[in-house]
Design a protein around this motif. Structure first.
Motif, PDB file in Angstrom:
ATOM      1  N   SER A 185       1.031   0.209   1.597  1.00 40.70           N
ATOM      2  CA  SER A 185       0.702   2.040   1.218  1.00 40.70           C
ATOM      3  C   SER A 185      -0.311   2.232   1.597  1.00 40.70           C
ATOM      4  O   SER A 185      -0.952   4.042   2.088  1.00 40.70           O
ATOM      5  CB  SER A 185       0.826   1.706  -0.451  1.00 40.70           C
ATOM      6  OG  SER A 185       0.083   1.228  -1.160  1.00 40.70           O
ATOM      7  N   ASP A 186      -2.086   2.032   1.488  1.00 39.76           N
ATOM      8  CA  ASP A 186      -3.484   2.839   1.695  1.00 39.76           C
ATOM      9  C   ASP A 186      -2.532   2.490   3.249  1.00 39.76           C
ATOM     10  O   ASP A 186      -4.018   3.036   4.459  1.00 39.76           O
ATOM     11  CB  ASP A 186      -4.722   1.178   1.391  1.00 39.76           C
ATOM     12  CG  ASP A 186      -4.100   0.264   1.568  1.00 39.76           C
ATOM     13  OD1 ASP A 186      -3.260  -0.370   1.907  1.00 39.76           O
ATOM     14  OD2 ASP A 186      -5.491  -0.785   1.482  1.00 39.76           O
ATOM     15  N   ALA A 188      -0.815   2.703   5.659  1.00 41.32           N
ATOM     16  CA  ALA A 188       0.100   4.119   5.540  1.00 41.32           C
ATOM     17  C   ALA A 188      -0.763   5.310   5.514  1.00 41.32           C
ATOM     18  O   ALA A 188      -0.583   6.501   5.967  1.00 41.32           O
ATOM     19  CB  ALA A 188       1.595   3.771   4.904  1.00 41.32           C
ATOM     20  N   ALA A 189      -1.728   5.439   4.852  1.00 40.76           N
ATOM     21  CA  ALA A 189      -2.327   6.601   4.087  1.00 40.76           C
ATOM     22  C   ALA A 189      -3.623   6.576   5.155  1.00 40.76           C
ATOM     23  O   ALA A 189      -3.822   7.276   5.767  1.00 40.76           O
ATOM     24  CB  ALA A 189      -3.149   6.218   2.697  1.00 40.76           C
ATOM     25  N   ALA A 190      -3.486   5.442   5.879  1.00 37.19           N
ATOM     26  CA  ALA A 190      -5.244   5.746   6.478  1.00 37.19           C
ATOM     27  C   ALA A 190      -4.624   6.484   8.255  1.00 37.19           C
ATOM     28  O   ALA A 190      -5.246   7.147   8.019  1.00 37.19           O
ATOM     29  CB  ALA A 190      -5.018   4.185   6.675  1.00 37.19           C
ATOM     30  N   LEU A 191      -3.387   6.365   8.639  1.00 43.13           N
ATOM     31  CA  LEU A 191      -2.880   6.485   9.434  1.00 43.13           C
ATOM     32  C   LEU A 191      -2.369   8.009   9.301  1.00 43.13           C
ATOM     33  O   LEU A 191      -2.373   8.516  10.471  1.00 43.13           O
ATOM     34  CB  LEU A 191      -1.965   5.700   9.645  1.00 43.13           C
ATOM     35  CG  LEU A 191      -1.418   4.737  10.370  1.00 43.13           C
ATOM     36  CD1 LEU A 191      -0.360   3.597  10.900  1.00 43.13           C
ATOM     37  CD2 LEU A 191      -2.419   4.501  12.019  1.00 43.13           C
ATOM     38  N   GLY A 192      -2.218   8.992   8.016  1.00 44.22           N
ATOM     39  CA  GLY A 192      -2.225   9.636   7.405  1.00 44.22           C
ATOM     40  C   GLY A 192      -2.257  11.216   8.401  1.00 44.22           C
ATOM     41  O   GLY A 192      -1.931  12.358   8.805  1.00 44.22           O
ATOM     42  N   GLU A 193      -3.573  10.425   9.048  1.00 43.47           N
ATOM     43  CA  GLU A 193      -4.842  12.110   9.589  1.00 43.47           C
ATOM     44  C   GLU A 193      -4.554  12.316  10.857  1.00 43.47           C
ATOM     45  O   GLU A 193      -4.696  13.128  11.294  1.00 43.47           O
ATOM     46  CB  GLU A 193      -5.815  11.622   9.029  1.00 43.47           C
ATOM     47  CG  GLU A 193      -6.631  10.364   9.376  1.00 43.47           C
ATOM     48  CD  GLU A 193      -7.737   9.958   9.144  1.00 43.47           C
ATOM     49  OE1 GLU A 193      -8.936  10.972  10.236  1.00 43.47           O
ATOM     50  OE2 GLU A 193      -8.509   9.004   8.695  1.00 43.47           O
ATOM     51  N   TYR A 194      -3.485  11.147  10.958  1.00 47.25           N
ATOM     52  CA  TYR A 194      -2.989  11.426  12.708  1.00 47.25           C
ATOM     53  C   TYR A 194      -1.817  12.009  13.198  1.00 47.25           C
ATOM     54  O   TYR A 194      -1.690  12.652  14.722  1.00 47.25           O
ATOM     55  CB  TYR A 194      -3.746  10.198  13.397  1.00 47.25           C
ATOM     56  CG  TYR A 194      -4.397   9.093  13.448  1.00 47.25           C
ATOM     57  CD1 TYR A 194      -5.995   9.713  14.107  1.00 47.25           C
ATOM     58  CD2 TYR A 194      -4.598   8.172  12.413  1.00 47.25           C
ATOM     59  CE1 TYR A 194      -7.782   8.883  13.971  1.00 47.25           C
ATOM     60  CE2 TYR A 194      -6.348   7.511  12.473  1.00 47.25           C
ATOM     61  CZ  TYR A 194      -7.288   7.787  12.909  1.00 47.25           C
ATOM     62  OH  TYR A 194      -8.562   8.070  13.213  1.00 47.25           O
ATOM     63  N   GLY A 195      -1.180  12.621  12.292  1.00 40.93           N
ATOM     64  CA  GLY A 195      -0.022  12.998  12.892  1.00 40.93           C
ATOM     65  C   GLY A 195       0.859  12.059  13.374  1.00 40.93           C
ATOM     66  O   GLY A 195       1.898  12.786  14.332  1.00 40.93           O
ATOM     67  N   LEU A 196       0.752  10.861  13.338  1.00 37.78           N
ATOM     68  CA  LEU A 196       1.727   9.883  14.030  1.00 37.78           C
ATOM     69  C   LEU A 196       3.273  10.051  13.632  1.00 37.78           C
ATOM     70  O   LEU A 196       3.915  10.593  12.798  1.00 37.78           O
ATOM     71  CB  LEU A 196       1.509   7.920  13.688  1.00 37.78           C
ATOM     72  CG  LEU A 196       0.134   7.878  14.492  1.00 37.78           C
ATOM     73  CD1 LEU A 196      -0.381   6.752  14.501  1.00 37.78           C
ATOM     74  CD2 LEU A 196      -0.459   8.870  15.333  1.00 37.78           C
TER      75      LEU A 196
END
Length: 361
Positions: A185-186, A188-196
């Motif tokens: 979960s952490d 996935a959250a870290a990738l959130g800022e990239y708008g993949l």
């Protein structure tokens, strides 16, 4: 509105036909690529038999259904990640949605131009997926380059993040969708800022003609969905558009004559709602209304969906599941049988709950 579903696909696969049938928004349709330039937005009611049953039981007129927003994004083509066919603009639109409804052409019509030669749904899906993967590689690559520059300053948090992003980038460079990668979960959250894009949940919609719902082209899409972790639905877009234009009584009569309980569009909306990770709960203090909330939402947070005062002044919630209410036959009988419960702010609302809030501000 909250979460949104973006309708994507190659040009001339029937995206706008399906969008029009869903929303009645009248999006432009034409027999040439890129008829849709700016994304069209439409909000539709979520079909809900429970809502009708509760309304009848509680004698509530004009119940208000939950709603879901769809966005009709222009068709993508091979090379979109390099800007072909206004690709960068269209990919940017896809980044803003929460789930993807990917329409795949499974009908053969010489009067409707196909951007490639002939109907080949698997090829078409892979064209789109390839462009989405390439777009994610470009975005993540730029992000990594920026972090490596910051790393030189000795930032430990950035240094710890880089190996993870390198692992994700390697996964994408193998041509694999991000949703095929197991993430904590952490992470996935870290990738959130990239708008993949390729980590978004996806519904593959086989758009067939009236006789092709169970045909080989649609079945190829079904198999691809099963192998790639996507949801699947087959509909006849043109037929659904015609059904959607009928008055409600005629629509019900037509579906009944066909032996169909619900239209393909209704099924699409329900699947899209599930794709977004939403459940439905109900309030009936004045009007009966259905609300869509993410799975795992607490009673207090769900109250905030209605009004911030409900959340701020939350005291407790009286809860009964709609199934229990319908079986009891009335709210009075449900209370007598002990089916009505009092729950606190941390109670996790379940799909189908009927909730009355007590609050003080």
């Amino acid at each position: 509105m909250g979460l949104t579903c973006g309708i994507i696909g190659l040009p001339n696969v029937g995206k706008s036909t399906i969008f029009n049938a869903l929303t009645g928004a009248g999006a432009a349709m034409a027999n040439y690529p890129f008829c849709t330039i700016e994304p069209n937005h439409g909000i539709v009611a979520v079909p809900d038999q429970r809502l009708r049953a509760i309304a009848e039981l509680l004698k509530k007129t004009d119940p208000i259904p939950a709603r879901i927003e769809f966005v009709d994004v222009a068709g993508l083509v091979a090379g979109a990640s390099r800007g072909e066919g206004l690709g960068n603009k269209f990919l940017g639109n896809i980044r803003t949605v929460d789930a993807i409804v990917h329409v795949v052409r499974c009908f053969d019509d010489e009067n409707v131009v196909h951007v490639a030669s002939g109907v080949d749904p698997v090829r078409d899906i892979e064209v789109i997926h390839t462009e989405l993967v390439l777009a994610d590689i470009e975005v993540l690559g730029r992000g990594l380059e920026k972090l490596r520059k910051i790393e030189k300053s000795g930032d430990k948090a950035v240094k710890a993040k880089i190996p993870f992003l390198e692992r994700v980038l390697a996964h994408l460079n193998e041509g694999r969708l991000l949703r095929a990668m197991t993430l904590e979960s952490d992470e996935a959250a870290a990738l959130g800022e990239y708008g993949l894009i390729t980590g978004k949940p996806e519904l593959l919609v086989a758009n067939a003609d009236d006789g092709g719902i169970d045909g080989p082209a649609a079945e190829a899409v079904r198999a691809y969905a099963a192998a790639s972790g996507a949801e699947y639905l087959a509909i006849a877009g043109k037929v659904e558009e015609e059904i959607s234009e009928l008055p409600a009584a005629e629509k019900a009569e037509f579906l009944g004559a066909m032996g169909i309980a619900e239209s393909g569009l209704d099924r699409l909306i329900v699947v899209a709602n599930r794709l977004l990770g939403l459940i439905t709960y109900y309030t009936a203090a004045t009007h009966l209304q259905a609300w869509s909330i993410p799975i795992g939402t607490s009673a207090r947070s769900a109250a905030g969906k209605i009004h911030s005062d409900f959340e701020r002044g939350f005291i407790r919630a009286e809860v009964i599941h709609s199934d229990d209410l319908v079986r009891a036959g009335s709210e009075h009988h449900a209370r007598e049988r002990g089916l009505l419960r009092t729950e606190g702010k941390d109670y996790v609302v379940r799909d189908g709950d009927v909730v009355r809030y007590l609050f003080n501000v």
